[in-house]
Design a protein around this motif. Structure first.
Motif, PDB file in Angstrom:
ATOM      1  N   ASN A   4       0.807  -1.209   0.000  1.00 49.71           N
ATOM      2  CA  ASN A   4       0.000   0.000   0.000  1.00 49.71           C
ATOM      3  C   ASN A   4       0.839   1.258   0.000  1.00 49.71           C
ATOM      4  O   ASN A   4       0.323   2.346   0.193  1.00 49.71           O
ATOM      5  CB  ASN A   4      -0.962  -0.006   1.186  1.00 49.71           C
ATOM      6  N   ARG A  34      -2.615  10.991   1.454  1.00 50.79           N
ATOM      7  CA  ARG A  34      -3.512  10.150   2.255  1.00 50.79           C
ATOM      8  C   ARG A  34      -4.122  10.949   3.400  1.00 50.79           C
ATOM      9  O   ARG A  34      -5.313  10.832   3.686  1.00 50.79           O
ATOM     10  CB  ARG A  34      -2.767   8.939   2.792  1.00 50.79           C
ATOM     11  N   ASP A  66      -4.526   0.825   5.823  1.00 47.72           N
ATOM     12  CA  ASP A  66      -3.992   1.543   4.662  1.00 47.72           C
ATOM     13  C   ASP A  66      -4.916   1.581   3.459  1.00 47.72           C
ATOM     14  O   ASP A  66      -4.466   1.846   2.345  1.00 47.72           O
ATOM     15  CB  ASP A  66      -2.624   0.992   4.235  1.00 47.72           C
ATOM     16  N   VAL A  67      -6.198   1.315   3.644  1.00 47.80           N
ATOM     17  CA  VAL A  67      -7.154   1.402   2.542  1.00 47.80           C
ATOM     18  C   VAL A  67      -8.431   2.076   3.030  1.00 47.80           C
ATOM     19  O   VAL A  67      -8.769   1.999   4.208  1.00 47.80           O
ATOM     20  CB  VAL A  67      -7.495   0.022   1.929  1.00 47.80           C
ATOM     21  N   SER A 153      -9.165  -1.291  -2.882  1.00 45.77           N
ATOM     22  CA  SER A 153      -7.746  -1.581  -3.105  1.00 45.77           C
ATOM     23  C   SER A 153      -7.256  -0.605  -4.164  1.00 45.77           C
ATOM     24  O   SER A 153      -7.634  -0.715  -5.340  1.00 45.77           O
ATOM     25  CB  SER A 153      -7.562  -3.017  -3.587  1.00 45.77           C
ATOM     26  N   PHE A 172       0.250   2.103  -7.250  1.00 46.12           N
ATOM     27  CA  PHE A 172       0.289   1.074  -6.205  1.00 46.12           C
ATOM     28  C   PHE A 172       0.705  -0.246  -6.843  1.00 46.12           C
ATOM     29  O   PHE A 172       0.295  -0.565  -7.953  1.00 46.12           O
ATOM     30  CB  PHE A 172      -1.090   0.944  -5.540  1.00 46.12           C
TER      31      PHE A 172
END
Length: 173
Positions: A4, A34, A66-67, A153, A172
């Protein structure tokens, strides 16, 4: 296995004859992007209808593992769209960055994962969903409507700086 932590690169090069910066020092770190997505008040989910037309609507998101995660009613337009085509986007605009994250939405069914994410939704956002018989319900609403929980994802993201002259692409792996 996919990580990620994306690879960051300039979106434009000198050959593009773009007014955007081609200075590698202007690449925005993923951590900053992020953080802007996590702090956004409004996050727009883009999906594709079965006939190919786009659909965009605001959703409440939560970042965990992380998503981004979100919940929607399975019979909603976005729920039906994701059942037919899991490709989607999340878009936000902040004072620092305008961002679009592309990825694939996966509906979560595992009871342990559902409980963990529901606890995070309740703690972070104050939204209490109930897990009964493998399905999620919002008992605070009339009729206790059912919800589906999705994680996205990420495959890539694009970010544009507030001054409009910097652009970063994150890929990614």
């Amino acid at each position: 296995m996919r990580t990620n932590t994306p690879t960051a690169e300039l979106l434009f090069s000198d050959a593009d004859a773009s007014p955007m910066s081609t200075d590698p020092d202007t690449i925005t770190p993923w951590e900053q992007a992020r953080a802007a997505m996590e702090a956004a008040v409004t996050v727009w989910l883009g999906t594709v209808r079965p006939d190919g037309r786009p659909h965009s609507t605001p959703v409440v998101t939560l970042w965990l593992d992380d998503v981004p995660w979100f919940a929607t009613r399975p019979g909603s337009q976005k729920g039906r769209n994701l059942a037919a085509n899991p490709n989607c986007t999340l878009s936000v605009s902040s004072s620092e960055l305008d961002l679009a994250l592309e990825g694939t939405a996966t509906r979560e069914h595992a009871p342990d994962s559902l409980r963990r994410v529901l606890n995070a939704f309740a703690t972070s956002l104050g939204w209490q969903l109930t897990l009964r018989d493998g399905a999620l319900f919002d008992d605070a609403l009339p009729g206790s409507p059912e919800y589906a929980l999705y994680r996205i994802s990420p495959t890539r993201a694009l970010g544009y700086g507030a001054q409009g002259m910097t652009a970063t692409r994150w890929r990614f792996h």
